[in-house]
Write a protein that holds these residues in place. Structure first.
Motif, PDB file in Angstrom:
ATOM      1  N   VAL A  26      52.056  45.160  25.312  1.00 12.06           N
ATOM      2  CA  VAL A  26      50.752  45.464  25.901  1.00 12.06           C
ATOM      3  C   VAL A  26      50.203  44.180  26.503  1.00 12.06           C
ATOM      4  O   VAL A  26      50.032  43.183  25.803  1.00 12.06           O
ATOM      5  N   GLN A  27      49.935  44.215  27.795  1.00 16.99           N
ATOM      6  CA  GLN A  27      49.442  43.048  28.523  1.00 16.99           C
ATOM      7  C   GLN A  27      48.018  43.290  28.983  1.00 16.99           C
ATOM      8  O   GLN A  27      47.747  44.263  29.680  1.00 16.99           O
ATOM      9  N   PHE A  28      47.107  42.388  28.607  1.00 12.98           N
ATOM     10  CA  PHE A  28      45.740  42.422  29.126  1.00 12.98           C
ATOM     11  C   PHE A  28      45.677  41.460  30.295  1.00 12.98           C
ATOM     12  O   PHE A  28      46.016  40.279  30.160  1.00 12.98           O
ATOM     13  N   SER A  29      45.259  41.969  31.457  1.00  9.63           N
ATOM     14  CA  SER A  29      45.233  41.195  32.692  1.00  9.63           C
ATOM     15  C   SER A  29      43.882  41.310  33.369  1.00  9.63           C
ATOM     16  O   SER A  29      43.072  42.158  33.014  1.00  9.63           O
ATOM     17  N   SER A  30      43.692  40.463  34.370  1.00  6.33           N
ATOM     18  CA  SER A  30      42.523  40.574  35.234  1.00  6.33           C
ATOM     19  C   SER A  30      42.993  40.459  36.682  1.00  6.33           C
ATOM     20  O   SER A  30      44.083  39.949  36.962  1.00  6.33           O
ATOM     21  N   ALA A  31      42.182  40.914  37.588  1.00  9.58           N
ATOM     22  CA  ALA A  31      42.578  41.088  38.985  1.00  9.58           C
ATOM     23  C   ALA A  31      43.045  39.807  39.671  1.00  9.58           C
ATOM     24  O   ALA A  31      44.030  39.831  40.412  1.00  9.58           O
ATOM     25  N   PHE A  32      42.374  38.702  39.461  1.00 11.71           N
ATOM     26  CA  PHE A  32      42.694  37.491  40.218  1.00 11.71           C
ATOM     27  C   PHE A  32      43.438  36.464  39.385  1.00 11.71           C
ATOM     28  O   PHE A  32      43.403  35.277  39.658  1.00 11.71           O
ATOM     29  N   CYS A  33      44.148  36.909  38.380  1.00 13.95           N
ATOM     30  CA  CYS A  33      44.848  36.033  37.443  1.00 13.95           C
ATOM     31  C   CYS A  33      46.293  35.843  37.892  1.00 13.95           C
ATOM     32  O   CYS A  33      47.098  36.774  37.809  1.00 13.95           O
ATOM     33  N   GLN A  34      46.620  34.659  38.397  1.00  8.30           N
ATOM     34  CA  GLN A  34      47.983  34.382  38.852  1.00  8.30           C
ATOM     35  C   GLN A  34      48.989  34.422  37.700  1.00  8.30           C
ATOM     36  O   GLN A  34      50.059  35.020  37.845  1.00  8.30           O
ATOM     37  N   PRO A  35      48.700  33.831  36.530  1.00  6.71           N
ATOM     38  CA  PRO A  35      49.658  33.926  35.429  1.00  6.71           C
ATOM     39  C   PRO A  35      49.900  35.375  34.979  1.00  6.71           C
ATOM     40  O   PRO A  35      50.961  35.690  34.446  1.00  6.71           O
ATOM     41  N   CYS A  36      48.926  36.252  35.215  1.00 13.28           N
ATOM     42  CA  CYS A  36      49.096  37.665  34.856  1.00 13.28           C
ATOM     43  C   CYS A  36      50.218  38.298  35.667  1.00 13.28           C
ATOM     44  O   CYS A  36      50.984  39.119  35.149  1.00 13.28           O
ATOM     45  N   ARG A  37      50.339  37.920  36.930  1.00 14.28           N
ATOM     46  CA  ARG A  37      51.396  38.478  37.779  1.00 14.28           C
ATOM     47  C   ARG A  37      52.768  38.051  37.287  1.00 14.28           C
ATOM     48  O   ARG A  37      53.693  38.863  37.212  1.00 14.28           O
ATOM     49  N   ALA A  38      52.894  36.768  36.949  1.00 18.66           N
ATOM     50  CA  ALA A  38      54.172  36.268  36.434  1.00 18.66           C
ATOM     51  C   ALA A  38      54.493  36.905  35.082  1.00 18.66           C
ATOM     52  O   ALA A  38      55.642  37.247  34.810  1.00 18.66           O
ATOM     53  N   THR A  39      53.469  37.085  34.261  1.00 21.54           N
ATOM     54  CA  THR A  39      53.660  37.725  32.960  1.00 21.54           C
ATOM     55  C   THR A  39      54.124  39.162  33.136  1.00 21.54           C
ATOM     56  O   THR A  39      55.011  39.638  32.428  1.00 21.54           O
ATOM     57  N   ARG A  40      53.537  39.869  34.089  1.00 24.60           N
ATOM     58  CA  ARG A  40      53.941  41.244  34.373  1.00 24.60           C
ATOM     59  C   ARG A  40      55.431  41.313  34.699  1.00 24.60           C
ATOM     60  O   ARG A  40      56.164  42.151  34.173  1.00 24.60           O
ATOM     61  N   ARG A  41      55.901  40.407  35.565  1.00 20.74           N
ATOM     62  CA  ARG A  41      57.319  40.395  35.932  1.00 20.74           C
ATOM     63  C   ARG A  41      58.203  40.133  34.709  1.00 20.74           C
ATOM     64  O   ARG A  41      59.216  40.811  34.503  1.00 20.74           O
TER      65      ARG A  41
END
Length: 133
Positions: free
Chosen positions: A49-64
């Motif tokens: 389960v990943q908690f993200s926010s819209a403008f979070c660059q590390p969130c994109r890398a984490t998603r991948r």
């Protein structure tokens, strides 16, 4: 001065390495999430389960990273939650920053959590603990 120390401590703790879900579980029992609470189905063996926010660059890398790992391990699901749209859940789980990743076992119990961008090897190790337990 205290705020500066707290900020440094929070930064050091947010290195992306999964930590055992600790003291909160001892005080209130283990945190358990259901499919209804996260808005998606749980994995057969484990859920990331990943908690993200819209403008979070590390969130994109984490998603991948999490999508890659979930694709490699049968029975593992990846669920991304928009932290801003689910503030009640964020507060309840004490999510302090994005990305934050919770590793759930098959029953939905939080067995590991990490704040910050995790390394693939750390996610795989955390999954091993979730699947074995």
């Amino acid at each position: 001065m205290k705020d500066e120390r707290d900020a440094r401590y929070a930064h050091r703790r947010g290195d992306g390495r999964p930590k055992v879900a600790g003291q909160a579980a001892e005080e209130h029992g283990p945190e358990r999430l259901t499919a209804e609470r996260i808005g998606a189905g749980l994995g057969e063996r484990a859920t990331l389960v990943q908690f993200s926010s819209a403008f979070c660059q590390p969130c994109r890398a984490t998603r991948r990273t999490l999508e890659d790992v979930a694709g490699m391990v049968p029975g593992v699901a990846h669920v991304e939650i928009d932290a801003e749209a689910h503030l009640d859940l964020v507060r309840e789980l004490r999510i302090a920053r994005t990305p934050t990743v919770l590793v759930l076992d098959a029953a939905g119990t939080v067995v590991r959590r990490a704040a910050g961008q995790p390394r693939k090897a750390d996610v795989i190790a955390a999954l091993g603990a979730a699947v074995a337990g």
